[in-house]
Design a protein around this motif. Structure first.
Motif, PDB file in Angstrom:
ATOM      1  N   LEU A 175       0.805  -1.214   0.000  1.00 17.67           N
ATOM      2  CA  LEU A 175       0.000   0.000   0.000  1.00 17.67           C
ATOM      3  C   LEU A 175       0.842   1.270   0.000  1.00 17.67           C
TER       4      LEU A 175
ATOM      5  N   ILE B 278      -0.072   4.018  -2.673  1.00 17.83           N
ATOM      6  CA  ILE B 278      -0.501   5.367  -2.285  1.00 17.83           C
ATOM      7  C   ILE B 278       0.396   6.422  -2.910  1.00 17.83           C
TER       8      ILE B 278
ATOM      9  N   ARG C 161      -4.446   7.549  -2.609  1.00 16.03           N
ATOM     10  CA  ARG C 161      -5.118   6.741  -1.592  1.00 16.03           C
ATOM     11  C   ARG C 161      -6.398   6.085  -2.107  1.00 16.03           C
TER      12      ARG C 161
ATOM     13  N   CYS D 270      -4.212   3.383   5.862  1.00 15.40           N
ATOM     14  CA  CYS D 270      -4.327   4.453   4.860  1.00 15.40           C
ATOM     15  C   CYS D 270      -4.664   5.807   5.489  1.00 15.40           C
TER      16      CYS D 270
END
Length: 372
Positions: A85, A89, A94, A147
């Motif tokens: 991630l 990102i 995101r 996140c």
């Protein structure tokens, strides 16, 4: 003099120690347990007996090695969150990263339903919550938290899940029984499953991967996230990373067993004490694999585990659909198996495990990987 930090790792490079550890974990599912069981039929003494006992789940309270296999997967899913991630990102934003998270969690959840028979079974026998479903849900919610929250807030969220679950289980009364009873069938988690979890439940009227116990499972995944953040930090030397993992591991095991006096270590409830004990042992195993593979560069021995680890979901599903034991029996079973006398079960187990290794090697050599 401060230690020299590790050089930056290319984004495309996989963490070999993590793949090997994932493969080592899966190894005990795909046939190593059958191998040990066969050895126990020959001689149930000494190390074989000890290993055999450790490869059996505790019936309720306590902890065996077998009780580490599942949470170790959830822990490693947390590590993968950081490595996958963070890059997503940075490169896609995101929103795109979260879209990928939801898609992957949904696919893993559906694979879990399929694993337990899918729609081939009567509707009431469909299992909505199980092993892959728990990994999917833990991955989903831990990813969302990763996140949106900064590291300190993530620690707070993890602590909140563990303490909150303990408080619910300890102080919310179960009708007709009261509060703080952790006996099977009489605790709050089992009661909620009895009342609100539809369709098939693994243990009759409740499920070890039930509704309420999903909360602490998210905390297990977050412990993996913390380990992943440490490993991804290029400002920390490899030696320091190993030392931190060992320290965190020892602390987790110690705190978990201390909490056991108030909130017992129970896998089927995924108690907060169980999260800390399993998370601690997971960190220690990760430290061991990281030290041997990444620091000392002793890597060739881990190659078979890497074959499994890079295709862990594939082999997990394959062994559900393909009976490697029956295939092995076609080679060395029947009258030929009786030729080996008391070793016939052992020979079948060895050949079955060899077939599994051949299968994952075949996939790895041809670069066939199941990506969700």
């Amino acid at each position: 003099m401060p230690e020299k930090a590790s050089p930056p790792t290319p984004a495309a490079t996989r963490l070999l120690s993590l793949d090997a550890l994932r493969g080592f974990d899966m190894f005990w599912i795909i046939g190593a347990d059958s191998l040990v069981e066969a050895l126990r039929k020959i001689s149930d003494s000494g190390m074989i007996k000890l290993l055999g006992d450790q490869l059996e789940h505790k019936s309720w309270e306590g902890f065996h090695f077998e009780d580490l296999i599942f949470p170790l997967f959830v822990f490693m899913a947390g590590i993968s969150i950081v490595f996958s991630l963070t890059k997503a990102i940075e490169t896609q934003g995101r929103a795109a990263a979260l879209k990928r998270v939801f898609r992957r969690a949904a696919l893993m959840y559906l694979l879990g339903v399929f694993y337990y028979g899918g729609f081939a079974t009567p509707f009431e026998r469909i299992r909505l919550l199980g092993v892959l479903q728990r990994i999917a849900l833990s991955y989903l919610f831990a990813s969302i938290l990763y996140c949106y929250l900064k590291p300190k807030a993530l620690v707070g969220a993890c602590a909140g899940l563990l303490i909150g679950y303990w408080a619910l289980m300890s102080f919310v009364p179960v009708p007709g029984i009261g509060a703080g009873d952790f006996t099977e069938g009489k605790n709050l988690a089992n009661y909620i499953d009895q009342q609100y979890l539809p369709l098939r439940k693994w243990d009759g009227d409740h499920d070890p991967e039930g509704l309420l116990s999903t909360l602490p499972a998210i905390a297990t995944c977050l412990l993996g996230v913390f380990a992943g953040m440490l490993l991804k930090n290029n400002g920390v030397s490899d030696r320091r990373k190993v030392a931190c993992l060992v320290g965190y591991g020892v602390a987790g095991v110690a705190l978990g067993w201390l909490w056991n006096f108030n909130f017992p270590v129970i896998k089927k409830l995924w108690t907060s004490s169980y999260v800390l004990v399993a998370g601690g042992y997971s960190a220690l195993l990760l430290a061991l694999f990281y030290q041997i593979i990444e620091v000392w560069k002793f890597q060739r021995w881990a190659t078979p585990f890497v074959w499994i680890g890079t295709n862990s979901i594939t082999i997990y599903m394959a062994q559900n659909l393909i009976d490697f034991g029956k295939i092995a029996s076609r080679f060395v079973g029947g009258d030929l198996g009786h030729y080996f006398h008391q070793y016939d079960q052992l020979v079948v187990a060895v050949v079955s495990l060899a077939l599994v290794f051949w299968f994952v090697h075949f996939l790895h050599k041809r670069k066939i990987f199941l990506r969700l």
